[in-house]
Design an enzyme around this catalytic site. Structure first.
Site, PDB file in Angstrom:
ATOM      1  N   CYS A 107      -7.321 -23.779  26.667  1.00  0.00           N
ATOM      2  CA  CYS A 107      -8.208 -22.850  27.379  1.00  0.00           C
ATOM      3  C   CYS A 107      -7.701 -22.650  28.802  1.00  0.00           C
ATOM      4  O   CYS A 107      -7.452 -23.621  29.522  1.00  0.00           O
ATOM      5  CB  CYS A 107      -9.622 -23.419  27.417  1.00  0.00           C
ATOM      6  SG  CYS A 107     -10.716 -22.397  28.405  1.00  0.00           S
ATOM      7  N   CYS A 137     -13.851 -25.239  34.373  1.00  0.00           N
ATOM      8  CA  CYS A 137     -15.088 -25.173  33.594  1.00  0.00           C
ATOM      9  C   CYS A 137     -15.462 -26.586  33.160  1.00  0.00           C
ATOM     10  O   CYS A 137     -14.607 -27.370  32.767  1.00  0.00           O
ATOM     11  CB  CYS A 137     -14.863 -24.281  32.387  1.00  0.00           C
ATOM     12  SG  CYS A 137     -16.131 -24.412  31.134  1.00  0.00           S
ATOM     13  N   TYR A 194     -38.079 -37.458  13.933  1.00  0.00           N
ATOM     14  CA  TYR A 194     -37.370 -36.586  14.888  1.00  0.00           C
ATOM     15  C   TYR A 194     -36.650 -35.513  14.056  1.00  0.00           C
ATOM     16  O   TYR A 194     -35.424 -35.382  14.104  1.00  0.00           O
ATOM     17  CB  TYR A 194     -36.374 -37.375  15.749  1.00  0.00           C
ATOM     18  CG  TYR A 194     -36.980 -38.578  16.429  1.00  0.00           C
ATOM     19  CD1 TYR A 194     -37.580 -38.442  17.673  1.00  0.00           C
ATOM     20  CD2 TYR A 194     -36.974 -39.827  15.820  1.00  0.00           C
ATOM     21  CE1 TYR A 194     -38.156 -39.545  18.305  1.00  0.00           C
ATOM     22  CE2 TYR A 194     -37.550 -40.927  16.444  1.00  0.00           C
ATOM     23  CZ  TYR A 194     -38.128 -40.782  17.689  1.00  0.00           C
ATOM     24  OH  TYR A 194     -38.690 -41.867  18.306  1.00  0.00           O
ATOM     25  N   GLU A 209     -42.013 -34.216  13.388  1.00  0.00           N
ATOM     26  CA  GLU A 209     -41.330 -33.554  14.513  1.00  0.00           C
ATOM     27  C   GLU A 209     -42.394 -33.121  15.516  1.00  0.00           C
ATOM     28  O   GLU A 209     -43.418 -32.567  15.135  1.00  0.00           O
ATOM     29  CB  GLU A 209     -40.548 -32.347  13.964  1.00  0.00           C
ATOM     30  CG  GLU A 209     -40.168 -31.273  14.960  1.00  0.00           C
ATOM     31  CD  GLU A 209     -39.215 -31.736  16.069  1.00  0.00           C
ATOM     32  OE1 GLU A 209     -38.258 -32.463  15.776  1.00  0.00           O
ATOM     33  OE2 GLU A 209     -39.462 -31.359  17.232  1.00  0.00           O
ATOM     34  N   ASP A 254     -33.452 -39.731  14.099  1.00  0.00           N
ATOM     35  CA  ASP A 254     -32.475 -38.850  14.748  1.00  0.00           C
ATOM     36  C   ASP A 254     -33.043 -38.389  16.099  1.00  0.00           C
ATOM     37  O   ASP A 254     -33.333 -37.204  16.299  1.00  0.00           O
ATOM     38  CB  ASP A 254     -32.178 -37.652  13.829  1.00  0.00           C
ATOM     39  CG  ASP A 254     -31.073 -36.756  14.378  1.00  0.00           C
ATOM     40  OD1 ASP A 254     -30.406 -37.151  15.358  1.00  0.00           O
ATOM     41  OD2 ASP A 254     -30.880 -35.654  13.831  1.00  0.00           O
ATOM     42  N   CYS A 304     -26.829 -39.247  19.198  1.00  0.00           N
ATOM     43  CA  CYS A 304     -25.873 -38.438  19.956  1.00  0.00           C
ATOM     44  C   CYS A 304     -25.542 -39.114  21.281  1.00  0.00           C
ATOM     45  O   CYS A 304     -24.938 -38.494  22.152  1.00  0.00           O
ATOM     46  CB  CYS A 304     -26.414 -37.020  20.177  1.00  0.00           C
ATOM     47  SG  CYS A 304     -28.013 -37.002  20.969  1.00  0.00           S
TER      48      CYS A 304
END
Ligand SMILES: C[S@@+](CC[C@H](N)C(=O)[O-])C[C@H]1O[C@@H](n2cnc3c(N)ncnc32)[C@H](O)[C@@H]1O
Length: 448
Positions: free
Chosen positions: A71, A77, A313, A334, A379, A406
């Site tokens: 890139c 960026c 979740y 959720e 999650d 994550c």
């Protein structure tokens, strides 16, 4: 050590925030854009009590894993922090990040296998959220990611990690906003109209849902006319939504979204099931890599005989829906009501009868029921689970927990808590969902 001083160093490894790590006189130094095994001259930019920050003054000998970023704006960026490292090496670095977090935060020693790659590592990002501002004099719109550690927008015209249609739609918005008297947002003084452009692209059909995040409490003709103009100009656009976010906050979307033209969703196909994704519903950014995670979790569920599954979740109940044909029944919980509304439609669309949906906080839901689950899928968002939610999960789960994370740091913290409560960590598998960034997804299987 002082700001401005120069040192010759070799980069030892990558931190969990994507900076290179080295040591000078026993002090840990974090270096921007540094690849492990680089031999560098560095300049100290900040000295804190226990660590320092530095920038590269000169690359004396590049790491054997260094490549030229594909890139042109990678350096300015803030989106692809480690694009300068060879892709296979990125997978190893992410494996190390997970292993190090488990060891240092969780006190857990387990062999972490190599990160499973993303099927595509160029065009892989199907959700784009660009902040918007405008130039001071000509009032032209600027849209793109922020420069690292700043809120200065890099006006990105071409981004190789997203479908080309996104560049075209964003350029159209930049060029045409003024005609509709739609201005760019100034976050310092909280004025101007357009705060963010959010695009959700279907990797299956190439269709795009456009959401304009507006600094206003309600709609007006100029926004609706502009939305109509975007819709008219692109066959790929299924609909244009307005999200009204008038608060002085870093949160991108408010809870108030209206679809002003076309449909309020795009359809995505994953493992043979069809999903409807709206403006404010969570759905994985890289659907092809997510498919690897979904298959992995499904295979783990299949090891139990016709299990009753809790999908906590749940977003739009993606896991729940995808494991429904191997489970006896599923409960998906959720907290976002709009996601649960979309999940209802998805259940109907796929004719699924054995998934129950609850629009509730996970802990509150579990405290309100007596039922037990054979397997629980957790999650959570990046901040992980609370001790209270882990305690409730343990009370309500019979066989195992599949924790999808994550954030390796909060995963390590939560695994420490679970193992201290007597659970056994069976396996940990990292996946690459966000190629060229320091982010890594991990699935951990925990036996109770
Ligand atoms: C990482 S996403 C996972 C979504 C889904 N499992 C998927 O794969 O698409 C985390 C989700 O947890 C939801 N959430 C956050 N806090 C929650 C809570 N306390 N109880 C239930 N859901 C929550 C968020 O709205 C978001 O949809």
């Amino acid at each position: 050590m002082q700001t401005g001083e120069l040192y010759n160093v070799v980069v030892e490894k990558l931190s969990n925030l994507g900076t290179g790590i080295t040591r000078v006189d026993g002090i840990v130094v974090f270096i921007e854009n540094a690849c492990p095994k680089d031999s560098l001259k560095i300049k100290i930019t900040k000295v804190n009590k226990n660590f320092a920050s530095a920038e590269i003054a000169e690359i004396i000998e590049p790491s054997p894993y260094r490549v030229t970023p594909f890139c042109p704006v990678q350096k300015v960026c803030g989106a692809c922090q480690i694009q300068f490292a060879d892709y296979d090496y990125q997978l190893e670095l992410k494996r190390q990040i997970v292993q190090d977090s488990l060891r240092s935060i969780g006190g857990i020693d387990i062999d972490v296998p190599l990160t499973i790659p993303s099927p595509d590592n160029k065009v892989y990002r199907y959700k784009i959220q660009y902040p918007v501002s405008q130039t001071k004099v000509s009032k032209r719109l600027l849209a793109g990611y922020y420069k690292p550690q700043s809120h200065e927008i890099v006006n990105i015209k071409y981004c190789p990690i997203q479908p080309e249609i996104c560049d075209k739609i964003i350029e159209f918005i930049r060029v045409n906003a003024q005609k509709f008297s739609v201005s760019g947002y100034d976050e310092k003084i909280h004025t101007g109209d357009l705060r963010h452009v959010v695009l959700r692209v279907s990797s299956d059909s190439g269709k795009v849902l456009v959401t304009l995040v507006i600094n206003s409490k309600k709609t007006s003709k100029k926004f609706e006319d502009f939305a109509e103009e975007i819709y008219k100009n692109f066959n790929e656009v299924t609909g244009v939504c307005l999200n009204f976010n008038h608060k002085q906050t870093n949160v991108i979307l408010s809870e108030n979204t209206v679809c002003v033209t076309g449909q309020s969703f795009v359809e995505e196909k994953v493992l043979g099931k069809t999903f409807k994704i709206g403006a404010d519903t969570f759905f994985q950014v890289n659907p092809k890599s997510a498919e690897n995670i979904f298959s992995y979790v499904k295979d783990e569920i299949k090891k139990s005989y016709s299990p009753v599954v809790l999908d906590a979740y749940a977003g739009i109940a993606t896991f729940g829906i995808l494991v429904s044909d191997t489970a006896k029944s599923v409960v998906s919980v959720e907290s976002n009501k709009n996601s649960i509304e979309k999940a209802k439609e998805v259940l109907e669309l796929n004719n699924i009868q054995n998934v129950e949906l609850f629009a509730q906080d996970t802990t509150k839901y579990l405290k309100s029921v007596k039922r037990k689950f054979d397997v629980t899928i957790l999650d959570p968002p990046r901040k992980g689970c609370t001790k209270d939610s882990l305690d409730e999960t343990l009370k309500h789960t019979k066989e195992k927990i599949i924790y999808v994370s994550c954030n390796p740091s909060t995963l390590a913290r939560d695994l420490k808590y679970l193992t201290e409560k007597g659970c056994k960590l069976k396996s940990v598998q990292p996946f690459d969902m966000f190629c060229h960034t320091y982010h890594v997804e991990t699935v951990a299987v925990i036996e109770i």
